[in-house]
Write a protein that holds these residues in place. Sequence first.
Motif, short mmCIF file in Angstrom:
data_model
loop_
_atom_site.label_atom_id
_atom_site.label_comp_id
_atom_site.label_asym_id
_atom_site.label_seq_id
_atom_site.Cartn_x
_atom_site.Cartn_y
_atom_site.Cartn_z
N LEU A 60 -1.90 15.28 -4.41
CA LEU A 60 -2.33 13.90 -4.22
C LEU A 60 -1.99 13.01 -5.41
CD1 LEU A 60 -5.84 14.25 -2.54
CD2 LEU A 60 -3.62 13.94 -1.46
N LYS A 70 1.59 15.59 0.98
CA LYS A 70 0.36 14.81 0.74
C LYS A 70 -0.50 14.76 2.00
CE LYS A 70 2.15 11.86 -2.94
NZ LYS A 70 1.28 12.20 -4.04
N TYR A 115 -3.54 4.86 0.54
CA TYR A 115 -2.25 5.52 0.33
C TYR A 115 -1.25 5.01 1.37
CZ TYR A 115 1.34 9.11 0.75
OH TYR A 115 2.54 9.77 0.84
#
Length: 126
Positions: A60, A70, A115
């Motif tokens: 991560l 990820k 993200y």
Amino acid sequence: MKKAKIIFWTTTILIFLFEGVMPALTSQSEMAKEGLRHLGYPEYFGIALVVFKVLGVLALVIPQVPNRVKEWAYAGFAFDFIFASISHFAVDGLDFQGFFPLIVLAVLMISYIYYHRIQQYKNNPV
């Protein structure tokens, strides 16, 4: 974009500390081993869990790790938190220890959402 990066890194560092640093430093303590025994897990499960947690947080926080890796790390942590809650609820009933992994799951979800916002901005800058 700056706000998204701040939120992403804040939540991701919290996950890094809770799921990478803390388990790596405390996994061999008697309290950690007793916690696993209390939930009915064998000692070797705790060792495997710590190894995968450390690998997951590294996936991560290291920017060069491929997106697909990820995604798997996020999924692994989500399963970990959900099953940790189930284990605590099954053994201890409704108490804070059962809800705490769900709180950390919420932090993980915020990291995941931001993200993807950052990735989307990188792919389609406005």
